[in-house]
Design an enzyme around this catalytic site. Sequence first.
Site, PDB file in Angstrom:
ATOM      1  N   HIS A 291      52.128  23.974  34.295  1.00 27.26           N
ATOM      2  CA  HIS A 291      52.988  25.010  34.069  1.00 27.26           C
ATOM      3  C   HIS A 291      54.118  25.204  35.334  1.00 27.26           C
ATOM      4  O   HIS A 291      55.182  25.798  35.187  1.00 27.26           O
ATOM      5  CB  HIS A 291      52.496  26.309  33.724  1.00 27.26           C
ATOM      6  CG  HIS A 291      51.334  26.721  34.815  1.00 27.26           C
ATOM      7  ND1 HIS A 291      50.047  26.136  34.863  1.00 27.26           N
ATOM      8  CD2 HIS A 291      51.182  27.806  35.633  1.00 27.26           C
ATOM      9  CE1 HIS A 291      49.399  26.858  35.631  1.00 27.26           C
ATOM     10  NE2 HIS A 291      50.114  27.849  36.298  1.00 27.26           N
TER      11      HIS A 291
ATOM     12  N   ASP B 110      34.917  39.157  41.808  1.00 28.21           N
ATOM     13  CA  ASP B 110      36.357  38.707  42.377  1.00 28.21           C
ATOM     14  C   ASP B 110      37.006  40.131  42.204  1.00 28.21           C
ATOM     15  O   ASP B 110      37.540  40.589  41.115  1.00 28.21           O
ATOM     16  CB  ASP B 110      36.958  37.785  41.250  1.00 28.21           C
ATOM     17  CG  ASP B 110      38.180  37.494  41.421  1.00 28.21           C
ATOM     18  OD1 ASP B 110      39.067  38.105  42.245  1.00 28.21           O
ATOM     19  OD2 ASP B 110      38.853  36.578  40.849  1.00 28.21           O
TER      20      ASP B 110
ATOM     21  N   LYS C 181      46.959  41.950  45.671  1.00 30.00           N
ATOM     22  CA  LYS C 181      46.944  42.950  44.525  1.00 30.00           C
ATOM     23  C   LYS C 181      46.415  44.423  45.095  1.00 30.00           C
ATOM     24  O   LYS C 181      47.388  45.070  45.763  1.00 30.00           O
ATOM     25  CB  LYS C 181      45.935  42.396  43.393  1.00 30.00           C
ATOM     26  CG  LYS C 181      46.370  41.103  42.540  1.00 30.00           C
ATOM     27  CD  LYS C 181      46.230  39.837  43.349  1.00 30.00           C
ATOM     28  CE  LYS C 181      46.611  38.849  42.466  1.00 30.00           C
ATOM     29  NZ  LYS C 181      46.380  37.513  43.341  1.00 30.00           N
TER      30      LYS C 181
ATOM     31  N   PHE D   8      39.439  33.467  36.724  1.00 27.66           N
ATOM     32  CA  PHE D   8      40.832  33.326  37.018  1.00 27.66           C
ATOM     33  C   PHE D   8      41.361  31.986  37.397  1.00 27.66           C
ATOM     34  O   PHE D   8      40.234  31.072  37.525  1.00 27.66           O
ATOM     35  CB  PHE D   8      41.379  34.137  38.230  1.00 27.66           C
ATOM     36  CG  PHE D   8      42.840  34.055  38.411  1.00 27.66           C
ATOM     37  CD1 PHE D   8      43.849  34.541  37.658  1.00 27.66           C
ATOM     38  CD2 PHE D   8      43.405  33.329  39.500  1.00 27.66           C
ATOM     39  CE1 PHE D   8      45.097  34.249  37.810  1.00 27.66           C
ATOM     40  CE2 PHE D   8      44.625  32.902  39.750  1.00 27.66           C
ATOM     41  CZ  PHE D   8      45.602  33.655  38.909  1.00 27.66           C
ATOM     42  N   ASP D   9      42.500  31.390  37.020  1.00 27.50           N
ATOM     43  CA  ASP D   9      42.557  30.032  37.109  1.00 27.50           C
ATOM     44  C   ASP D   9      42.347  29.151  38.584  1.00 27.50           C
ATOM     45  O   ASP D   9      41.649  28.116  38.583  1.00 27.50           O
ATOM     46  CB  ASP D   9      44.130  29.442  36.448  1.00 27.50           C
ATOM     47  CG  ASP D   9      45.237  30.133  37.386  1.00 27.50           C
ATOM     48  OD1 ASP D   9      45.204  30.666  38.163  1.00 27.50           O
ATOM     49  OD2 ASP D   9      46.055  29.734  36.814  1.00 27.50           O
TER      50      ASP D   9
ATOM     51  N   ALA E 269      39.927  41.420  43.087  1.00 26.53           N
ATOM     52  CA  ALA E 269      41.508  41.751  43.233  1.00 26.53           C
ATOM     53  C   ALA E 269      41.872  42.819  42.777  1.00 26.53           C
ATOM     54  O   ALA E 269      42.720  43.667  43.616  1.00 26.53           O
ATOM     55  CB  ALA E 269      42.022  40.441  42.443  1.00 26.53           C
TER      56      ALA E 269
ATOM     57  N   TYR F  98      44.500  36.289  69.826  1.00 24.64           N
ATOM     58  CA  TYR F  98      43.821  35.146  69.098  1.00 24.64           C
ATOM     59  C   TYR F  98      42.654  35.610  68.619  1.00 24.64           C
ATOM     60  O   TYR F  98      42.001  35.345  67.591  1.00 24.64           O
ATOM     61  CB  TYR F  98      43.800  33.826  69.997  1.00 24.64           C
ATOM     62  CG  TYR F  98      43.413  32.598  69.015  1.00 24.64           C
ATOM     63  CD1 TYR F  98      44.491  31.704  68.330  1.00 24.64           C
ATOM     64  CD2 TYR F  98      42.047  32.364  69.154  1.00 24.64           C
ATOM     65  CE1 TYR F  98      44.010  30.729  67.550  1.00 24.64           C
ATOM     66  CE2 TYR F  98      41.433  31.446  68.187  1.00 24.64           C
ATOM     67  CZ  TYR F  98      42.334  30.642  67.628  1.00 24.64           C
ATOM     68  OH  TYR F  98      42.206  29.670  66.993  1.00 24.64           O
TER      69      TYR F  98
HETATM   70  N1  F0G Z   1      41.633  36.455  41.283  1.00 30.14           N
HETATM   71  C1  F0G Z   1      42.377  36.976  40.364  1.00 30.14           C
HETATM   72  C2  F0G Z   1      41.720  37.859  39.440  1.00 30.14           C
HETATM   73  C3  F0G Z   1      43.554  36.423  40.401  1.00 30.14           C
HETATM   74  O1  F0G Z   1      44.401  37.385  39.641  1.00 30.14           O
HETATM   75  C4  F0G Z   1      44.146  35.782  41.571  1.00 30.14           C
HETATM   76  C5  F0G Z   1      45.690  35.785  41.609  1.00 30.14           C
HETATM   77  C6  F0G Z   1      43.206  35.175  42.484  1.00 30.14           C
HETATM   78  C7  F0G Z   1      41.818  35.388  42.226  1.00 30.14           C
HETATM   79  C8  F0G Z   1      43.904  34.492  43.630  1.00 30.14           C
HETATM   80  O2  F0G Z   1      44.119  35.193  44.553  1.00 30.14           O
HETATM   81  O3  F0G Z   1      46.653  34.450  44.675  1.00 30.14           O
HETATM   82  O4  F0G Z   1      45.760  35.649  46.633  1.00 30.14           O
HETATM   83  O5  F0G Z   1      45.112  33.200  46.206  1.00 30.14           O
HETATM   84  N2  F0G Z   1      46.629  36.059  40.671  1.00 30.14           N
HETATM   85  C9  F0G Z   1      47.895  36.007  40.942  1.00 30.14           C
HETATM   86  C10 F0G Z   1      48.283  36.229  39.536  1.00 30.14           C
HETATM   87  C11 F0G Z   1      48.369  34.751  41.164  1.00 30.14           C
HETATM   88  O6  F0G Z   1      49.698  36.004  39.130  1.00 30.14           O
HETATM   89  O7  F0G Z   1      47.759  37.041  38.663  1.00 30.14           O
HETATM   90  P1  F0G Z   1      45.617  34.686  45.452  1.00 30.14           P
END
Ligand code: F0G
Length: 463
Positions: free
Chosen positions: A455, A220, A263, A129-130, A222, A77
């Site tokens: 969506h 960010d 990613k 990102f969304d 990723a 833990y």
């Molecule tokens: N930032 C970027 C640029 C992303 O593409 C994503 C996720 C996230 C943050 C969020 O990360 O999914 O680990 O919580 N993108 C995926 C996509 C879902 O399909 O582009 P997460």
Amino acid sequence: MTSDKSFRTVIEPFIIKSVEPLRLTTRGERKKYLQEAHYNLFKIKAQHVLIDLLTDSGTGAMSTEQWAALMRGDESYAGSPSFQRFENSVKDVFGFKYVIPTHQGRAAERILFSTMCKKGDIVPNNTHFDTTRANVEYRGAMAVDLVVEEGKDPQKIYPFKGNMDVRQLRSLIEKEGAEKVPLCMLTITNNSGGGQPVSMENIKEVKKVLEEYNIPLYFDAARFAENAYFIKLREGGYQDISVKDIVREMMSYADGCTMSAKKDGLANIGGFICTNDSALAQQEKDLLILTEGYPTYGGLAGRDLEAIAVGLQEVLEEDYLRYRLAEAKYLGERLIEIGYPIVQPPGGHAVYLDAKTLLPHIPQSQYPGQALSVELYLAGGIRTVEIGSVMFGKVNPKTKEETPAAMELVRLALPRRTHTQSHIDYVLEVAKDVYNNREKIKGMKITAQPQFLRHFTAKFDQA
Ligand code: F0G
């Protein structure tokens, strides 16, 4: 003897050691699955998909070294050696002082914005990102996208379409006041803008402006390794520098980052936050304990931390990155040959089809992106995702009138180390068939939808 350099074929730099069977379906079966799913591809069972290009997030294949590392996973833990290996690997690649694990990227975002933002604040980004946008807005702050003009024109060829407009950044800070901007973000690569990279020069310029106002810069991160490899290929002066050194230089201009390890962590789950600010790191850890877990696991199993520790090193291998970018380029260039309008040039992790230009007979009110996405599944079992008015259209709650999105795109995302070239050739053959029959594709209508993130669950029918 011919030297290796004369061979131009970019091969998958791995062999296949474990396989997962794919099952072919008939067009008739797919028609039935589509009807059962109300034409929403998120609702299709994965075993009914042949080539799944829905996302590159957590869907990649792990290496033998990652699987071996999993067995070393220590599930203590607190104070697990798996955390120490994870922390060392993140520090080695990213160079920040504090590393906080989270279960995925959006958890890192929630914690970052919860500690740094308050109501009324403004967060600039090249393009949020969304989930990033949603987490900023959830705090009552405003998410502002400041990508350069080149990044908004799908057909425009430009090496760094993910760059931020530095002039607009400065005028935003001047207009709103620096005290209202708690941080600025750069998404590398810029997913919502087509997986396009940000140049080192732009990172430096953004940092310079922010320094004048004492505003921290966060990435960010990723797809940080793909971004670094684009810099190596496209930016003067970086050709002979290792990707690892390019990453370290990129990170040296930032105060921290959020990361989705699904990613460029080459893992199936995981994420983290990095920062150089000790007070902030403490606040973030306190919040982490509340919802994610103790700071030496952050909602992950020890074995997940091990997989990420190895993945972060493997993603920097240039044979891997060469193949990774070549795969997207191969797919993109052949789609152009068929006649598809796509976001140019192809990004690092995906190719985006421009459905609005391809299907001029379908008005935006009938979701050309959704129609194309459904057709690619029907024709060949290929799952893609609409990034257009279904995802980003704004419905007026009073009048129910809908403002369409600026672009109607369909994303073909490439899971890492997962498909062979013949899979991609198959995708191209299906895409050609769809292209040849494009005039017959019908528009769609929404028959049921939730209030948020529609969506994922909306129901459709043919218009
Ligand atoms: N930032 C970027 C640029 C992303 O593409 C994503 C996720 C996230 C943050 C969020 O990360 O999914 O680990 O919580 N993108 C995926 C996509 C879902 O399909 O582009 P997460």
